[in-house]
Motif scaffolding. Structure first.
Motif, mmCIF file in Angstrom:
data_model
loop_
_atom_site.group_PDB
_atom_site.id
_atom_site.type_symbol
_atom_site.label_atom_id
_atom_site.label_comp_id
_atom_site.label_asym_id
_atom_site.label_seq_id
_atom_site.Cartn_x
_atom_site.Cartn_y
_atom_site.Cartn_z
ATOM 1 N N THR A 161 7.354 4.616 6.702
ATOM 2 C CA THR A 161 7.013 3.641 5.659
ATOM 3 C C THR A 161 8.114 3.575 4.610
ATOM 4 O OG1 THR A 161 4.663 4.128 5.969
ATOM 5 C CG2 THR A 161 5.278 2.949 3.974
ATOM 6 N N TYR A 162 8.613 4.738 4.213
ATOM 7 C CA TYR A 162 9.685 4.749 3.218
ATOM 8 C C TYR A 162 10.923 4.010 3.738
ATOM 9 C CZ TYR A 162 13.608 6.035 0.394
ATOM 10 O OH TYR A 162 14.742 5.956 -0.368
ATOM 11 N N SER A 210 2.348 -5.731 1.547
ATOM 12 C CA SER A 210 3.488 -6.112 0.706
ATOM 13 C C SER A 210 3.570 -7.604 0.426
ATOM 14 C CB SER A 210 4.802 -5.644 1.345
ATOM 15 O OG SER A 210 4.881 -4.252 1.364
ATOM 16 N N LEU A 230 2.745 -2.733 6.342
ATOM 17 C CA LEU A 230 3.633 -3.043 5.218
ATOM 18 C C LEU A 230 3.640 -4.547 4.952
ATOM 19 C CD1 LEU A 230 5.316 -1.346 3.318
ATOM 20 C CD2 LEU A 230 7.302 -1.716 4.783
ATOM 21 N N SER A 257 10.507 0.252 3.733
ATOM 22 C CA SER A 257 10.558 -0.300 2.376
ATOM 23 C C SER A 257 11.989 -0.334 1.855
ATOM 24 C CB SER A 257 9.656 0.496 1.434
ATOM 25 O OG SER A 257 10.134 1.813 1.245
ATOM 26 N N ASN A 268 7.350 -2.261 -2.912
ATOM 27 C CA ASN A 268 7.015 -0.870 -3.248
ATOM 28 C C ASN A 268 5.515 -0.689 -3.448
ATOM 29 O OD1 ASN A 268 9.581 0.210 -3.108
ATOM 30 N ND2 ASN A 268 10.036 -0.089 -5.273
ATOM 31 N N THR A 275 13.129 2.574 -4.467
ATOM 32 C CA THR A 275 12.211 3.057 -3.431
ATOM 33 C C THR A 275 12.023 4.564 -3.513
ATOM 34 O OG1 THR A 275 14.059 3.136 -1.848
ATOM 35 C CG2 THR A 275 12.666 1.162 -1.819
ATOM 36 N N ALA A 321 3.901 -0.533 -0.157
ATOM 37 C CA ALA A 321 4.157 0.733 0.536
ATOM 38 C C ALA A 321 3.366 1.888 -0.067
ATOM 39 C CB ALA A 321 5.656 1.055 0.479
#
Length: 463
Positions: free
Chosen positions: A321-322, A23, A19, A325, A299, A380, A302
């Motif tokens: 992962t969610y 990101s 991430l 984020s 986002n 998200t 991710a």
């Protein structure tokens, strides 16, 4: 390490490290890219004698630019998410077709926007709230941008696919390159060449053209790209195009909804606060975008991780992962909220020094952005559904705020509370949308119960 191994890492490496890897470049790129419009507004708002009306004229064009951005998302996000899922399923040939058909779609859409947009620019701006005072500024700004739509959409749309191809830093360089050129050219064109608001538009189109060349070079000549843009990949494929449009429809619908909301907001602002109130909203949305863009970047970082692991049925990694984020988004938004509430004059002062406009903007901003700490839940959630190809749910989550809640608030609240009611519509709609998003994403996470597939060494297998 090979390109295929880079994509395999999406299913094996530490989620937190991935991430960060994906990101940080996306966040930097999105923040810099945001400067395309924000820097324009900073310079335009400070044009001597006409800054207030000029920035209001730009504010009137926002529904149009939102629709154009939405068209870029329709193809760009649709193609990039499809590419990530195809890589997760080890279908490289499909990934290349998604890229080629995505480019074809962008070219066709850009031609329609450039021709029809300029033919009916005055009528469209009148519909969107331009007054006799602001119409000349709005036309001067939007016409060059419409002619340059293909530069905008190719650079913006295909840049998402660079990230899905496993090269987030290259994607970041695209946005840094374009925005840097725009920042340099803005003062030269606006003040040095005395082109005023037209100069800002010319600078934007030139910078987008350079970014377009960079993106096309990556997919045609760069050794870093594992998929290539070719005439064969651009051959129209109804199955591929349907997949792109299905996923991209959610962000597109949200952008169109944002445009509709902007029109309704502009009319309410004009009715209860006049031209300066529209200018104030333009400044508020510009300030908001400065703090929201990092969330878009997070986002975007991710998305390929979620999409790849969802395609490979590695659901525990999808959930992790969610959650990462969501936590990162919330931290950024809380810090942003504190800054806006404590130092509003610093934020507004970048765009205009007019005392009356400043007072309207600060009072409105403090109300309109009250729900900022919690909106990461909705953002998200919508991104998750886009990443896994569930476009209908992504669209519903996005539209809860933009259509179901915000439009009624903009229409009803001003009748009772005047201009304050226009500003209050934001946090009320946001809060209701967050509640719906939270319920939906909790149900979704609980539904991902299929055990991760393990290989003989006990590691998560890549499908």
């Amino acid at each position: 390490m090979s390109k295929d191994n880079n994509r395999q890492d999406l299913g094996k490496d530490s989620i937190f490290k991935l991430l960060i890897k994906f990101s940080i470049p996306a966040i930097i790129g999105m923040v810099v890219n945001m400067l395309y419009n924000v820097v324009d507004r900073m310079y335009i708002g400070n044009i001597p004698n006409i800054g207030g009306l000029a920035i209001t004229g730009v504010g009137v064009t926002m529904p149009i630019t939102q629709i154009i951005t939405g068209l870029g998302m329709l193809i760009g996000i649709g193609a990039s998410a499809s590419i990530s899922i195809a890589f997760g399923k080890s279908k490289r040939e499909d990934a290349e077709k998604y890229l080629g058909n995505g480019f074809l779609g962008i070219v066709i859409i850009s031609l329609f926007v450039a021709i029809l947009g300029n033919m009916f620019a005055k009528q469209i701006l009148g519909l969107f709230g331009a007054s006799k005072s602001t119409m000349p500024y709005a036309l001067a700004y939007i016409r060059p941008l419409m002619f340059g739509t293909i530069c905008n959409l190719v650079a913006f749309g295909l840049n998402h696919s660079i990230r899905s191809d496993g090269n987030p830093k290259t994607s970041m360089y695209t946005m840094v390159l374009g925005a840097s050129i725009n920042i340099i050219l803005d003062p030269i064109f606006i003040f040095g060449l005395n082109l005023g608001i037209k100069g800002a538009a010319y600078a934007t189109v030139i910078s987008q053209f350079v970014a377009l060349c960079w993106v096309l070079s990556y997919f045609t000549r760069s050794k870093k790209s594992s998929i290539k843009l070719s005439l064969a990949s651009m051959k129209f494929d109804s199955r591929i195009m349907k997949g792109i449009l299905t996923i991209g429809m959610a962000p597109f619908a949200m952008q169109v909804a944002s445009s509709i909301v902007s029109v309704i907001a502009n009319k309410s602002l004009m009715a209860y606060g006049g031209d300066l109130a529209i200018g104030a909203m333009a400044i508020v949305t510009s300030i908001c975008s400065i703090f929201i863009m990092p969330i878009f970047g997070l986002n975007q970082g991710a998305q390929p991780i979620i999409g790849f692991n969802y395609g490979a049925k590695n659901y525990s990694r999808v959930k992790k992962t969610y959650m990462y984020s969501l936590i990162g988004s919330t931290i950024i938004l809380v810090l942003s909220f504190v800054f806006i509430q404590v130092f509003p004059h610093l934020a507004v002062g970048m765009f205009n020094k007019d005392p009356e406009l400043t007072d309207i903007t600060i009072s409105g901003m403090r109300i309109f952005l009250l729900s900022m700490p919690i909106i990461g839940i909705q953002m998200t959630a919508s991104n998750y559904y886009q990443a896994v190809g569930k476009s209908t749910k992504a669209m519903i989550i996005g539209l809860t705020r933009q259509v179901i809640f915000l439009i009624p608030c903009f229409i009803i609240l001003p009748k009772f509370f005047g201009l304050t009611g226009v500003w209050a519509a934001g946090p009320i709609a946001d809060t209701l949308a967050v509640i719906v998003s939270l319920i939906a994403i909790i149900i979704e996470m609980r539904s991902l119960k299929t055990p991760d597939k393990l290989n003989t060494e006990g590691e998560i297998a890549i499908a």
